[in-house]
Design a protein around this motif. Structure first.
Motif, mmCIF file in Angstrom:
data_model
loop_
_atom_site.group_PDB
_atom_site.id
_atom_site.type_symbol
_atom_site.label_atom_id
_atom_site.label_comp_id
_atom_site.label_asym_id
_atom_site.label_seq_id
_atom_site.Cartn_x
_atom_site.Cartn_y
_atom_site.Cartn_z
ATOM 1 N N SER A 126 -12.902 11.503 7.039
ATOM 2 C CA SER A 126 -12.331 12.011 8.285
ATOM 3 C C SER A 126 -10.881 11.607 8.499
ATOM 4 N N VAL A 127 -10.464 10.494 7.924
ATOM 5 C CA VAL A 127 -9.070 10.057 8.025
ATOM 6 C C VAL A 127 -8.470 10.083 6.617
ATOM 7 N N SER A 128 -7.166 10.109 6.554
ATOM 8 C CA SER A 128 -6.529 10.142 5.238
ATOM 9 C C SER A 128 -5.343 9.199 5.202
ATOM 10 N N TYR A 129 -5.173 8.563 4.059
ATOM 11 C CA TYR A 129 -4.064 7.654 3.823
ATOM 12 C C TYR A 129 -3.360 8.077 2.534
ATOM 13 N N HIS A 130 -2.053 8.179 2.602
ATOM 14 C CA HIS A 130 -1.277 8.633 1.467
ATOM 15 C C HIS A 130 -0.262 7.573 1.062
ATOM 16 N N ARG A 131 -0.129 7.375 -0.228
ATOM 17 C CA ARG A 131 0.915 6.501 -0.725
ATOM 18 C C ARG A 131 2.199 7.318 -0.833
ATOM 19 N N GLU A 132 3.015 7.220 0.189
ATOM 20 C CA GLU A 132 4.235 8.028 0.246
ATOM 21 C C GLU A 132 5.294 7.325 1.085
ATOM 22 N N ASP A 133 6.529 7.490 0.683
ATOM 23 C CA ASP A 133 7.669 6.940 1.396
ATOM 24 C C ASP A 133 7.805 7.647 2.744
ATOM 25 N N LEU A 134 7.819 6.893 3.828
ATOM 26 C CA LEU A 134 7.873 7.504 5.156
ATOM 27 C C LEU A 134 9.109 8.360 5.361
ATOM 28 N N TRP A 135 10.203 8.068 4.634
ATOM 29 C CA TRP A 135 11.429 8.854 4.789
ATOM 30 C C TRP A 135 11.300 10.230 4.167
ATOM 31 N N LYS A 136 10.290 10.432 3.326
ATOM 32 C CA LYS A 136 10.079 11.731 2.695
ATOM 33 C C LYS A 136 9.038 12.570 3.423
ATOM 34 N N VAL A 137 8.356 12.001 4.396
ATOM 35 C CA VAL A 137 7.279 12.695 5.097
ATOM 36 C C VAL A 137 7.858 13.683 6.106
ATOM 37 N N SER A 138 7.369 14.909 6.094
ATOM 38 C CA SER A 138 7.780 15.893 7.099
ATOM 39 C C SER A 138 6.961 15.689 8.372
ATOM 40 N N LEU A 139 7.648 15.681 9.505
ATOM 41 C CA LEU A 139 6.994 15.442 10.790
ATOM 42 C C LEU A 139 6.967 16.696 11.664
ATOM 43 N N ARG A 140 7.209 17.859 11.082
ATOM 44 C CA ARG A 140 7.391 19.078 11.870
ATOM 45 C C ARG A 140 6.115 19.555 12.538
ATOM 46 N N ASP A 141 4.951 19.089 12.088
ATOM 47 C CA ASP A 141 3.690 19.469 12.731
ATOM 48 C C ASP A 141 2.997 18.277 13.366
#
Length: 226
Positions: A126-141
């Motif tokens: 039900s939840v998801s965790y991604h190994r990703e740089d927060l500066w690369k994450v799109s926040l448009r949605d």
């Protein structure tokens, strides 16, 4: 030749004070333990991120999580925790009805720990965790954003949030406030204090903010550089 009594020898060892060399050995051992914790939990992935954008991990307290949820109460839509650590905020937000709930964390050990906690709570699917740089994450949605970050990166984060967040989004910042935005609500005291900011009319509510240029948003670091 008399043999030493084992009980007497053990008592002597217990009562003897540590000498300088022994204290040094204890300190060295403690240092190795601290370094091991750093190497396993905090360091992985940092070499790919410029020093000014690195954020050390400090888990949110129970009170801090409660304050975040209180400022998001009654809201709906996607929640994103930037620098989600062990995933406690994502998990709590999901249980309170904010879905989907997603965490982004660069450290693989913390991502694994977050997934373990979600599995133990029966929320692995039900939840998801991604190994990703927060500066690369799109926040448009993203209509709900949680951040517990170091003060040194918050000015850069403001620019990213203003450029990418949709109208009506809310940002909740723990421990430290966003440096130039005006909060619409504040909960807690000291390090447990949490600030809420709303996006209205293309910018943070409660203040006139000029439209940022694209150059003001931090560029994603190149993993191949350096």
């Amino acid at each position: 030749m008399e043999q030493d009594d084992p009980d007497e020898a053990l008592t002597e060892l217990r009562e003897r004070r540590l000498g300088a060399l022994e204290l040094l050995q204890v300190a060295a051992g403690s240092g190795l333990v601290a370094y091991a914790v750093w190497a396993l939990l905090l360091q992985p992935g940092f070499r790919r991120v410029p020093l000014r954008l690195q954020v050390p991990y400090v888990g949110a307290s129970v009170r801090q999580v409660e304050h975040v949820l209180s400022l998001l109460k009654g809201r709906s839509g996607k929640l994103v925790d930037l620098g989600s650590g062990d995933g406690r905020i994502v998990l709590a937000a999901h249980k309170c009805g904010l879905r989907p709930a997603v965490g982004y964390e660069l450290n693989p050990w913390l991502v694994g720990l977050a997934r373990l906690y979600a599995w133990r709570a029966g929320c692995a699917g039900s939840v998801s965790y991604h190994r990703e740089d927060l500066w690369k994450v799109s926040l448009r949605d993203c209509y709900n954003v949680s951040v517990f970050l170091a003060p040194s990166v918050l000015p850069l984060l403001e620019s990213k949030l203003q450029v990418e967040l949709p109208e009506g989004a809310r940002v909740v910042s723990g421990r430290f406030p966003l440096p130039t935005w005006q909060p619409v609500a504040v909960v807690g005291e000291g390090l447990d204090r949490v600030w809420a900011y709303d996006i209205r009319n293309g910018g943070p509510a409660g203040q006139a903010v000029p439209a940022p240029s694209s150059t003001s948003v931090p560029r994603a670091p190149d993993p191949q550089a350096g």
